[in-house]
Design an enzyme around this catalytic site. Sequence first.
Site, PDB file in Angstrom:
ATOM      1  N   GLY A  74      -0.959  -2.372 112.797  1.00 39.21           N
ATOM      2  CA  GLY A  74      -0.225  -3.601 112.513  1.00 39.21           C
ATOM      3  C   GLY A  74       0.967  -3.425 111.594  1.00 39.21           C
ATOM      4  O   GLY A  74       1.431  -4.389 110.992  1.00 39.21           O
ATOM      5  N   SER A  75       1.487  -2.203 111.516  1.00 39.18           N
ATOM      6  CA  SER A  75       2.609  -2.018 110.577  1.00 39.18           C
ATOM      7  C   SER A  75       3.830  -2.821 111.015  1.00 39.18           C
ATOM      8  O   SER A  75       4.564  -3.350 110.172  1.00 39.18           O
ATOM      9  CB  SER A  75       2.948  -0.537 110.404  1.00 39.18           C
ATOM     10  OG  SER A  75       3.514  -0.011 111.577  1.00 39.18           O
ATOM     11  N   ASN A  76       4.052  -2.945 112.318  1.00 37.93           N
ATOM     12  CA  ASN A  76       5.182  -3.773 112.781  1.00 37.93           C
ATOM     13  C   ASN A  76       4.933  -5.250 112.488  1.00 37.93           C
ATOM     14  O   ASN A  76       5.834  -5.964 112.070  1.00 37.93           O
ATOM     15  CB  ASN A  76       5.422  -3.571 114.281  1.00 37.93           C
ATOM     16  CG  ASN A  76       6.265  -2.344 114.552  1.00 37.93           C
ATOM     17  OD1 ASN A  76       7.456  -2.329 114.283  1.00 37.93           O
ATOM     18  ND2 ASN A  76       5.635  -1.294 115.065  1.00 37.93           N
ATOM     19  N   LYS A 109      -3.415  -4.352 125.259  1.00 29.39           N
ATOM     20  CA  LYS A 109      -3.892  -4.926 126.530  1.00 29.39           C
ATOM     21  C   LYS A 109      -2.703  -5.390 127.350  1.00 29.39           C
ATOM     22  O   LYS A 109      -1.675  -5.792 126.793  1.00 29.39           O
ATOM     23  CB  LYS A 109      -4.791  -6.130 126.251  1.00 29.39           C
ATOM     24  CG  LYS A 109      -6.081  -5.757 125.587  1.00 29.39           C
ATOM     25  CD  LYS A 109      -7.071  -5.308 126.618  1.00 29.39           C
ATOM     26  CE  LYS A 109      -8.303  -4.708 125.975  1.00 29.39           C
ATOM     27  NZ  LYS A 109      -9.148  -4.011 126.933  1.00 29.39           N
ATOM     28  N   ILE A 153      -0.647  -7.967 129.419  1.00 29.37           N
ATOM     29  CA  ILE A 153      -0.546  -9.430 129.408  1.00 29.37           C
ATOM     30  C   ILE A 153      -0.647  -9.913 130.859  1.00 29.37           C
ATOM     31  O   ILE A 153       0.012  -9.379 131.747  1.00 29.37           O
ATOM     32  CB  ILE A 153       0.820  -9.878 128.817  1.00 29.37           C
ATOM     33  CG1 ILE A 153       1.058  -9.244 127.440  1.00 29.37           C
ATOM     34  CG2 ILE A 153       0.914 -11.400 128.740  1.00 29.37           C
ATOM     35  CD1 ILE A 153       0.222  -9.795 126.330  1.00 29.37           C
ATOM     36  N   ASN A 167       8.497  -6.746 123.710  1.00 26.63           N
ATOM     37  CA  ASN A 167       7.650  -5.611 123.340  1.00 26.63           C
ATOM     38  C   ASN A 167       8.524  -4.494 122.791  1.00 26.63           C
ATOM     39  O   ASN A 167       9.678  -4.347 123.204  1.00 26.63           O
ATOM     40  CB  ASN A 167       6.890  -5.093 124.569  1.00 26.63           C
ATOM     41  CG  ASN A 167       5.965  -3.943 124.215  1.00 26.63           C
ATOM     42  OD1 ASN A 167       5.270  -3.987 123.193  1.00 26.63           O
ATOM     43  ND2 ASN A 167       5.955  -2.891 125.025  1.00 26.63           N
ATOM     44  N   HIS A 197       8.657  -0.320 122.329  1.00 30.79           N
ATOM     45  CA  HIS A 197       8.040   0.898 122.861  1.00 30.79           C
ATOM     46  C   HIS A 197       8.659   2.090 122.123  1.00 30.79           C
ATOM     47  O   HIS A 197       9.889   2.167 121.992  1.00 30.79           O
ATOM     48  CB  HIS A 197       8.320   0.980 124.366  1.00 30.79           C
ATOM     49  CG  HIS A 197       7.628   2.120 125.032  1.00 30.79           C
ATOM     50  ND1 HIS A 197       6.301   2.074 125.402  1.00 30.79           N
ATOM     51  CD2 HIS A 197       8.068   3.354 125.376  1.00 30.79           C
ATOM     52  CE1 HIS A 197       5.964   3.229 125.953  1.00 30.79           C
ATOM     53  NE2 HIS A 197       7.026   4.017 125.949  1.00 30.79           N
ATOM     54  N   ASP A 205       5.854  -1.699 130.569  1.00 30.59           N
ATOM     55  CA  ASP A 205       7.124  -1.103 130.106  1.00 30.59           C
ATOM     56  C   ASP A 205       8.279  -1.189 131.095  1.00 30.59           C
ATOM     57  O   ASP A 205       9.203  -0.363 131.039  1.00 30.59           O
ATOM     58  CB  ASP A 205       6.911   0.383 129.736  1.00 30.59           C
ATOM     59  CG  ASP A 205       5.822   0.560 128.687  1.00 30.59           C
ATOM     60  OD1 ASP A 205       5.692  -0.311 127.818  1.00 30.59           O
ATOM     61  OD2 ASP A 205       5.109   1.572 128.758  1.00 30.59           O
ATOM     62  N   GLU A 244      11.412   1.860 114.158  1.00 34.91           N
ATOM     63  CA  GLU A 244      10.934   0.556 114.666  1.00 34.91           C
ATOM     64  C   GLU A 244      10.998  -0.497 113.558  1.00 34.91           C
ATOM     65  O   GLU A 244      11.436  -1.620 113.779  1.00 34.91           O
ATOM     66  CB  GLU A 244       9.479   0.669 115.149  1.00 34.91           C
ATOM     67  CG  GLU A 244       9.323   1.485 116.407  1.00 34.91           C
ATOM     68  CD  GLU A 244       7.864   1.539 116.862  1.00 34.91           C
ATOM     69  OE1 GLU A 244       7.186   0.509 116.827  1.00 34.91           O
ATOM     70  OE2 GLU A 244       7.409   2.625 117.249  1.00 34.91           O
TER      71      GLU A 244
HETATM   72  C1  GRF Z   1       4.290   1.182 117.764  1.00 29.30           C
HETATM   73  O1  GRF Z   1       4.691   2.517 117.871  1.00 29.30           O
HETATM   74  C2  GRF Z   1       4.845   0.383 118.918  1.00 29.30           C
HETATM   75  O2  GRF Z   1       6.062   0.863 119.389  1.00 29.30           O
HETATM   76  C3  GRF Z   1       3.800   0.563 119.978  1.00 29.30           C
HETATM   77  O3  GRF Z   1       2.590   0.555 119.295  1.00 29.30           O
HETATM   78  C4  GRF Z   1       2.793   1.029 117.952  1.00 29.30           C
HETATM   79  C5  GRF Z   1       2.206   0.004 117.033  1.00 29.30           C
HETATM   80  O4  GRF Z   1       2.192   0.419 115.702  1.00 29.30           O
HETATM   81  N1  GRF Z   1       3.917  -0.447 121.002  1.00 29.30           N
HETATM   82  P1  GRF Z   1       1.742  -0.584 114.560  1.00 29.30           P
HETATM   83  O5  GRF Z   1       0.366  -1.100 114.941  1.00 29.30           O
HETATM   84  O6  GRF Z   1       2.752  -1.682 114.487  1.00 29.30           O
HETATM   85  O7  GRF Z   1       1.701   0.244 113.316  1.00 29.30           O
END
Ligand code: GRF
Length: 199
Positions: free
Chosen positions: A18-20, A96, A98, A112, A114, A155, A184
Amino acid sequence: MNTIAKKYNIAIFASGTGSNFINIYNNICNGNINAQIKLLISNNPNCRAIEFADKNKINYKIINNFRFKDNQIDNVMLGALSNYEIDLIVLAGYMKKISKKVIEFYNGKILNIHPALLPKFGGKGFYGMKIHESVIKSKEKITGVTVHVVDHDYDTGNIIYQKEISVLKSDTASSLSQRVLELEHRVYPEVIRNFLETI
Ligand code: GRF
């Protein structure tokens, strides 16, 4: 006359560290994105994204096959989202696929990120460290991130943003994944902010 800028309602889907998700939340808190996270959806009750949402009083819903029958999942998801007027769904490490029904309902409003330069290293089977291992194995000189609109397949949706970084001679899959993840975190909030202005 003063006009008050609309605050967009977003839902985030995440399955892992969940870092993003956390980074987007922080960007909202410091005013970089004019939005509020109305809901986090995850299939994984034990992920860090859920732990963070719980601590920070962000609404969340866990939707998976242990809790719901296969044929209920779409309606449970749409039902949870319909409690809020969601302007945008942001996938941030959601593992998962969608469903068609959800994609059609939020047509063009699901993004999304990637961790590679699509269409290379994308599609079924390209996730997590596998992507970076393949990039290294293929001796690519550049990699990067792609943000795309989500469509019916993995994707393949319309690409709205890409940013490259070099693959260093010294890179391992692990060091590369770290540098791509940092990228990211730098770019996804910006892309989300710009995209919200177009909807
Ligand atoms: C990220 O590398 C994103 O590009 C991919 O899954 C990863 C998720 O990382 N879709 P986080 O859970 O946000 O740390």
